[in-house]
Design a protein around this motif. Sequence first.
Motif, PDB file in Angstrom:
ATOM      1  N   THR A  21     -33.149   3.410 -14.398  1.00  0.00           N
ATOM      2  CA  THR A  21     -34.395   4.061 -14.776  1.00  0.00           C
ATOM      3  C   THR A  21     -34.117   5.432 -15.389  1.00  0.00           C
ATOM      4  O   THR A  21     -33.271   6.176 -14.905  1.00  0.00           O
ATOM      5  N   ARG A  22     -34.846   5.773 -16.438  1.00  0.00           N
ATOM      6  CA  ARG A  22     -34.613   7.024 -17.171  1.00  0.00           C
ATOM      7  C   ARG A  22     -35.028   8.259 -16.377  1.00  0.00           C
ATOM      8  O   ARG A  22     -34.321   9.260 -16.369  1.00  0.00           O
ATOM      9  N   LYS A 139     -32.464  11.042 -26.056  1.00  0.00           N
ATOM     10  CA  LYS A 139     -33.019  10.046 -25.130  1.00  0.00           C
ATOM     11  C   LYS A 139     -32.431  10.216 -23.730  1.00  0.00           C
ATOM     12  O   LYS A 139     -32.063   9.251 -23.053  1.00  0.00           O
ATOM     13  N   GLY A 141     -32.064  11.371 -19.688  1.00  0.00           N
ATOM     14  CA  GLY A 141     -32.787  11.067 -18.466  1.00  0.00           C
ATOM     15  C   GLY A 141     -32.892  12.297 -17.586  1.00  0.00           C
ATOM     16  O   GLY A 141     -32.247  13.315 -17.829  1.00  0.00           O
ATOM     17  N   ASP A 163     -42.278   1.887 -16.800  1.00  0.00           N
ATOM     18  CA  ASP A 163     -40.931   1.354 -16.972  1.00  0.00           C
ATOM     19  C   ASP A 163     -39.863   2.435 -16.915  1.00  0.00           C
ATOM     20  O   ASP A 163     -38.742   2.186 -16.492  1.00  0.00           O
ATOM     21  N   ASP A 164     -40.187   3.634 -17.378  1.00  0.00           N
ATOM     22  CA  ASP A 164     -39.198   4.713 -17.447  1.00  0.00           C
ATOM     23  C   ASP A 164     -39.155   5.584 -16.196  1.00  0.00           C
ATOM     24  O   ASP A 164     -38.357   6.503 -16.128  1.00  0.00           O
ATOM     25  N   TRP A 165     -40.040   5.368 -15.225  1.00  0.00           N
ATOM     26  CA  TRP A 165     -40.158   6.233 -14.049  1.00  0.00           C
ATOM     27  C   TRP A 165     -39.998   5.437 -12.763  1.00  0.00           C
ATOM     28  O   TRP A 165     -40.537   4.342 -12.631  1.00  0.00           O
TER      29      TRP A 165
END
Length: 180
Positions: A21-22, A139, A141, A163-165
């Motif tokens: 996950t970012r 990009k 994180g 999706d990113d968290w």
Amino acid sequence: MIQIQPPPLHTYQLKIANDATRFKVLSCGRRWGKTRLCAAMAIKRAADDGQVMWVAPSYQIAEIGWRSIAWIARQIPGVKQVERRLQINNGWIQVRSADSEGGLRGEGLDMLVVDECAHIRNFERIWEQELRPALSDRKGGAMFISTPKGYNHFYDLFRQAGDDWKSWQMPTSSNPFIDL
């Protein structure tokens, strides 16, 4: 590629470190191992030629993260250290405080660690105007780590879905290295 032997991480730390996950939000007890985890992850990213910034609410709190990073970096040959910045090959880690207006603007980042996020004044503005833009072009994180402090921007980040968290909440008692 540099081989690094990080400090031992417990099962929960490894699970978070290996999660793709970012944006990761960790609301954990004071002795859970947030700093140890993020120091190991930051060193690994910098050793892979990444650009990493570690941000804390004050220089006093930033010093805690810096000591963990410097301790791990001692085993890496050729690391250059100037004040609170390490150069590892083409990567680097810089430790900064969030206590001055506009002081976190700068280069693009592959990784950001925000230490004791719940305790940073004006964090919403700092995140939106200074830190988030630095992650955009590369990009990068981010790891937001803190002990909780009521309903503030850290709480909002913790509740962020998508999706990113991803968020984790764990007590100190889940750290097997602590003898309670």
